[in-house]
Design a protein around this motif. Structure first.
Motif, PDB file in Angstrom:
ATOM      1  N   ASN A 247      -6.227   4.919  -6.528  1.00 25.37           N
ATOM      2  CA  ASN A 247      -7.212   5.854  -6.019  1.00 25.37           C
ATOM      3  C   ASN A 247      -6.599   7.247  -5.930  1.00 25.37           C
ATOM      4  O   ASN A 247      -5.585   7.434  -5.240  1.00 25.37           O
ATOM      5  N   TYR A 248      -7.203   8.192  -6.635  1.00 29.66           N
ATOM      6  CA  TYR A 248      -6.795   9.594  -6.555  1.00 29.66           C
ATOM      7  C   TYR A 248      -5.311   9.775  -6.875  1.00 29.66           C
ATOM      8  O   TYR A 248      -4.621  10.580  -6.261  1.00 29.66           O
ATOM      9  N   VAL A 249      -4.843   9.024  -7.843  1.00 33.60           N
ATOM     10  CA  VAL A 249      -3.477   9.172  -8.351  1.00 33.60           C
ATOM     11  C   VAL A 249      -3.512  10.223  -9.450  1.00 33.60           C
ATOM     12  O   VAL A 249      -4.203  10.060 -10.456  1.00 33.60           O
TER      13      VAL A 249
ATOM     14  N   TYR B  29       0.869  -1.177   0.000  1.00 27.78           N
ATOM     15  CA  TYR B  29       0.000   0.000   0.000  1.00 27.78           C
ATOM     16  C   TYR B  29       0.901   1.220   0.000  1.00 27.78           C
ATOM     17  O   TYR B  29       1.702   1.408   0.930  1.00 27.78           O
ATOM     18  N   VAL B  30       0.786   2.059  -1.035  1.00 29.85           N
ATOM     19  CA  VAL B  30       1.672   3.213  -1.184  1.00 29.85           C
ATOM     20  C   VAL B  30       0.821   4.470  -1.139  1.00 29.85           C
ATOM     21  O   VAL B  30      -0.073   4.659  -1.965  1.00 29.85           O
ATOM     22  N   TYR B  31       1.133   5.351  -0.195  1.00 27.23           N
ATOM     23  CA  TYR B  31       0.319   6.550   0.041  1.00 27.23           C
ATOM     24  C   TYR B  31       1.168   7.807  -0.086  1.00 27.23           C
ATOM     25  O   TYR B  31       2.221   7.933   0.564  1.00 27.23           O
ATOM     26  N   SER B  32       0.723   8.727  -0.939  1.00 25.01           N
ATOM     27  CA  SER B  32       1.238  10.079  -0.998  1.00 25.01           C
ATOM     28  C   SER B  32       2.757  10.147  -1.190  1.00 25.01           C
ATOM     29  O   SER B  32       3.470  10.803  -0.437  1.00 25.01           O
ATOM     30  N   CYS B  33       3.240   9.454  -2.224  1.00 24.59           N
ATOM     31  CA  CYS B  33       4.649   9.571  -2.591  1.00 24.59           C
ATOM     32  C   CYS B  33       4.780   9.235  -4.079  1.00 24.59           C
ATOM     33  O   CYS B  33       3.785   9.159  -4.783  1.00 24.59           O
ATOM     34  N   SER B  34       5.995   9.025  -4.547  1.00 24.59           N
ATOM     35  CA  SER B  34       6.232   8.750  -5.969  1.00 24.59           C
ATOM     36  C   SER B  34       7.017   7.449  -6.102  1.00 24.59           C
ATOM     37  O   SER B  34       8.243   7.464  -6.263  1.00 24.59           O
ATOM     38  N   PRO B  35       6.361   6.304  -6.060  1.00 26.47           N
ATOM     39  CA  PRO B  35       7.085   5.031  -5.995  1.00 26.47           C
ATOM     40  C   PRO B  35       7.529   4.497  -7.349  1.00 26.47           C
ATOM     41  O   PRO B  35       6.919   4.767  -8.384  1.00 26.47           O
ATOM     42  N   LEU B  36       8.590   3.700  -7.329  1.00 31.20           N
ATOM     43  CA  LEU B  36       8.974   2.810  -8.418  1.00 31.20           C
ATOM     44  C   LEU B  36       8.844   1.394  -7.873  1.00 31.20           C
ATOM     45  O   LEU B  36       9.540   1.014  -6.925  1.00 31.20           O
TER      46      LEU B  36
ATOM     47  N   ASP C 123      -3.348   8.721  -3.626  1.00 31.67           N
ATOM     48  CA  ASP C 123      -2.887  10.105  -3.483  1.00 31.67           C
ATOM     49  C   ASP C 123      -1.416  10.265  -3.851  1.00 31.67           C
ATOM     50  O   ASP C 123      -0.685  11.039  -3.214  1.00 31.67           O
ATOM     51  N   ASN C 124      -0.987   9.547  -4.878  1.00 31.64           N
ATOM     52  CA  ASN C 124       0.399   9.654  -5.308  1.00 31.64           C
ATOM     53  C   ASN C 124       0.536  10.653  -6.452  1.00 31.64           C
ATOM     54  O   ASN C 124      -0.395  10.859  -7.234  1.00 31.64           O
ATOM     55  N   ALA C 125       1.711  11.250  -6.559  1.00 33.19           N
ATOM     56  CA  ALA C 125       1.965  12.228  -7.618  1.00 33.19           C
ATOM     57  C   ALA C 125       2.434  11.548  -8.892  1.00 33.19           C
ATOM     58  O   ALA C 125       1.804  11.632  -9.940  1.00 33.19           O
ATOM     59  N   THR C 126       3.547  10.842  -8.848  1.00 33.19           N
ATOM     60  CA  THR C 126       4.080  10.140 -10.016  1.00 33.19           C
ATOM     61  C   THR C 126       4.451   8.724  -9.591  1.00 33.19           C
ATOM     62  O   THR C 126       5.260   8.538  -8.679  1.00 33.19           O
ATOM     63  N   SER C 127       3.850   7.730 -10.249  1.00 32.52           N
ATOM     64  CA  SER C 127       4.066   6.331  -9.883  1.00 32.52           C
ATOM     65  C   SER C 127       4.513   5.548 -11.103  1.00 32.52           C
ATOM     66  O   SER C 127       4.014   5.766 -12.214  1.00 32.52           O
ATOM     67  N   ILE C 128       5.447   4.610 -10.909  1.00 34.76           N
ATOM     68  CA  ILE C 128       5.913   3.733 -11.982  1.00 34.76           C
ATOM     69  C   ILE C 128       5.805   2.298 -11.479  1.00 34.76           C
ATOM     70  O   ILE C 128       6.438   1.922 -10.485  1.00 34.76           O
ATOM     71  N   ILE C 129       4.988   1.507 -12.173  1.00 35.59           N
ATOM     72  CA  ILE C 129       4.739   0.105 -11.807  1.00 35.59           C
ATOM     73  C   ILE C 129       5.100  -0.736 -13.020  1.00 35.59           C
ATOM     74  O   ILE C 129       4.379  -0.741 -14.024  1.00 35.59           O
ATOM     75  N   ILE C 130       6.210  -1.468 -12.965  1.00 36.72           N
ATOM     76  CA  ILE C 130       6.736  -2.149 -14.150  1.00 36.72           C
ATOM     77  C   ILE C 130       7.097  -3.600 -13.833  1.00 36.72           C
ATOM     78  O   ILE C 130       7.772  -3.889 -12.832  1.00 36.72           O
ATOM     79  N   GLY C 131       6.651  -4.518 -14.695  1.00 36.62           N
ATOM     80  CA  GLY C 131       7.172  -5.878 -14.718  1.00 36.62           C
ATOM     81  C   GLY C 131       6.837  -6.718 -13.516  1.00 36.62           C
ATOM     82  O   GLY C 131       7.600  -7.629 -13.162  1.00 36.62           O
ATOM     83  N   ASN C 132       5.682  -6.456 -12.883  1.00 38.49           N
ATOM     84  CA  ASN C 132       5.299  -7.222 -11.703  1.00 38.49           C
ATOM     85  C   ASN C 132       4.345  -8.352 -12.052  1.00 38.49           C
ATOM     86  O   ASN C 132       3.629  -8.301 -13.053  1.00 38.49           O
ATOM     87  N   ASN C 133       4.337  -9.358 -11.212  1.00 42.86           N
ATOM     88  CA  ASN C 133       3.432 -10.488 -11.316  1.00 42.86           C
ATOM     89  C   ASN C 133       2.363 -10.328 -10.242  1.00 42.86           C
ATOM     90  O   ASN C 133       2.675 -10.336  -9.046  1.00 42.86           O
ATOM     91  N   LEU C 134       1.102 -10.166 -10.672  1.00 48.46           N
ATOM     92  CA  LEU C 134       0.021  -9.820  -9.732  1.00 48.46           C
ATOM     93  C   LEU C 134      -1.162 -10.745  -9.990  1.00 48.46           C
ATOM     94  O   LEU C 134      -2.008 -10.464 -10.828  1.00 48.46           O
ATOM     95  N   GLY C 135      -1.201 -11.855  -9.287  1.00 48.26           N
ATOM     96  CA  GLY C 135      -2.249 -12.828  -9.511  1.00 48.26           C
ATOM     97  C   GLY C 135      -3.004 -13.185  -8.248  1.00 48.26           C
ATOM     98  O   GLY C 135      -2.477 -13.094  -7.128  1.00 48.26           O
TER      99      GLY C 135
END
Length: 336
Positions: A60-62, A14-21, A39-51
């Motif tokens: 939400n509110y990104v 769970y990532v709140y109010s930051c800019s994650p990679l 509530d994040n400003a800039t987010s990068i989500i790459i190459g993950n396995n989500l099952g």
């Protein structure tokens, strides 16, 4: 990177109010989302396995100027990607499949780019967009959805669906209570309906190949424009206008070839664009072309049939049926 997070009661992360990679991790079998962004400003989500999560990715509110969700593998969750109250998100090159609800679900969001994704075998819609504006779906392949390949509904406006390939869905594209959207250069086949306006008004369909469905296009609504489409080999109707209230729609420069029934229109609509622009090509039109002019009474051919083509169901005619396939027009993307 390269973390494995499984069987959490809540979110994998769970990532709140930051800019994650968040890159090259596995989030599997969690009670809520594999990844939640809020509530994040800039987010990068790459190459993950989500099952096997409730949501593969839950946004939400990104907002911010740029957010990227790319090259993720998202199977067997309830929702592949859920986006609510967000803007400026790009989803590209994701593989989303075997979800028990929607592949991508977008609510009250804008400026989303959904590009080069493969979405298949969802139990509801491949892409579901509600109360959302100015989004683009580009070059996606969507098949095997139990309900709709792409569904725009409830006042979703100024969205563009371009160069998508949709097949083996119940409806390939559904527009419902949505206006001023554009569907351009899509290939739509092997569904009950290629495109369903149910009801929807002030939309454009341009340059699409719509073939081997039960019905090519269902029209319920007003002031829609269908042009430069290849509508062929549909086993019931090429175009079907069922309700008398569905007026002021216009169809021109389309090919109607080898549909069991080329068209049916009970309402009052326009099946040509006037002279000299002309109407549609009909594979079962057997008229002659010896005359030209608005009334087709001046000697000399013009590529337009001298007698109208009758549309079954009401009192509509294509007054200027084409003798040959229309020219392959360059597609100009136009939203209004």
């Amino acid at each position: 990177q390269r973390n494995i997070i499984t069987n959490s009661t809540f979110d994998g992360i769970y990532v709140y109010s930051c800019s994650p990679l968040i890159e090259n991790n596995s989030f599997i079998g969690n009670g809520r989302a594999g990844i939640t962004l809020r509530d994040n400003a800039t987010s990068i989500i790459i190459g993950n396995n989500l099952g096997n999560n409730t949501w593969g990715i839950n946004c939400n509110y990104v907002t911010g100027s740029s957010n990227l969700i790319s090259n993720n593998h998202i199977p067997t969750s309830q929702y592949g990607v859920k986006i609510s109250g967000c803007s400026n998100i790009t989803l590209q090159h994701n593989n989303i499949f075997n979800n028990s609800d929607d592949g991508i679900n977008i609510y009250e969001s804008f400026n989303t780019l959904i590009e080069n994704n493969t979405i298949y075998n969802t139990s509801m819609d491949g892409i579901y967009i509600v109360h959302s504006n100015n989004n683009t779906i580009l070059n996606c392949e969507i098949h095997g959805s139990w309900d709709n390949g792409i569904n725009l509904l409830m006042e979703s406006t100024h969205n563009v669906i371009s160069e998508c390939r949709c097949y083996d869905n119940t409806r390939n594209i559904l527009l419902e209570e949505s206006t001023h959207n554009t569907i351009v250069n899509c290939t739509l086949y092997s569904a009950y309906t290629g495109i369903d306006f149910g009801p929807a008004s002030y939309n454009i369909v341009k340059g699409c190949s719509i073939h081997k469905n039960n019905d090519g296009i269902h029209v319920s609504g007003r002031n829609n424009t269908i042009l430069q489409c290849d509508i062929r080999d549909n086993t019931d109707y090429g175009v079907y206008v069922q309700y008398i209230e569905s007026i002021n729609n216009i169809f021109y420069h389309n090919n109607f070839v080898n549909n069991t029934n080329q068209s049916f229109d009970i309402a009052t609509n326009m099946w040509d664009n006037g002279y000299p622009s002309s109407g549609n090509y009909w594979g079962d039109y057997y008229g002659y072309d010896a005359y030209h002019g608005v009334s087709q009474d001046a000697l000399g051919s013009d590529g337009i049939g001298d007698t109208p083509y009758t549309i079954t169901g009401g009192n509509n005619q294509d007054k200027y049926p084409l003798m040959n396939y229309p020219l392959q027009y360059g597609v100009e993307l136009s939203c209004f």
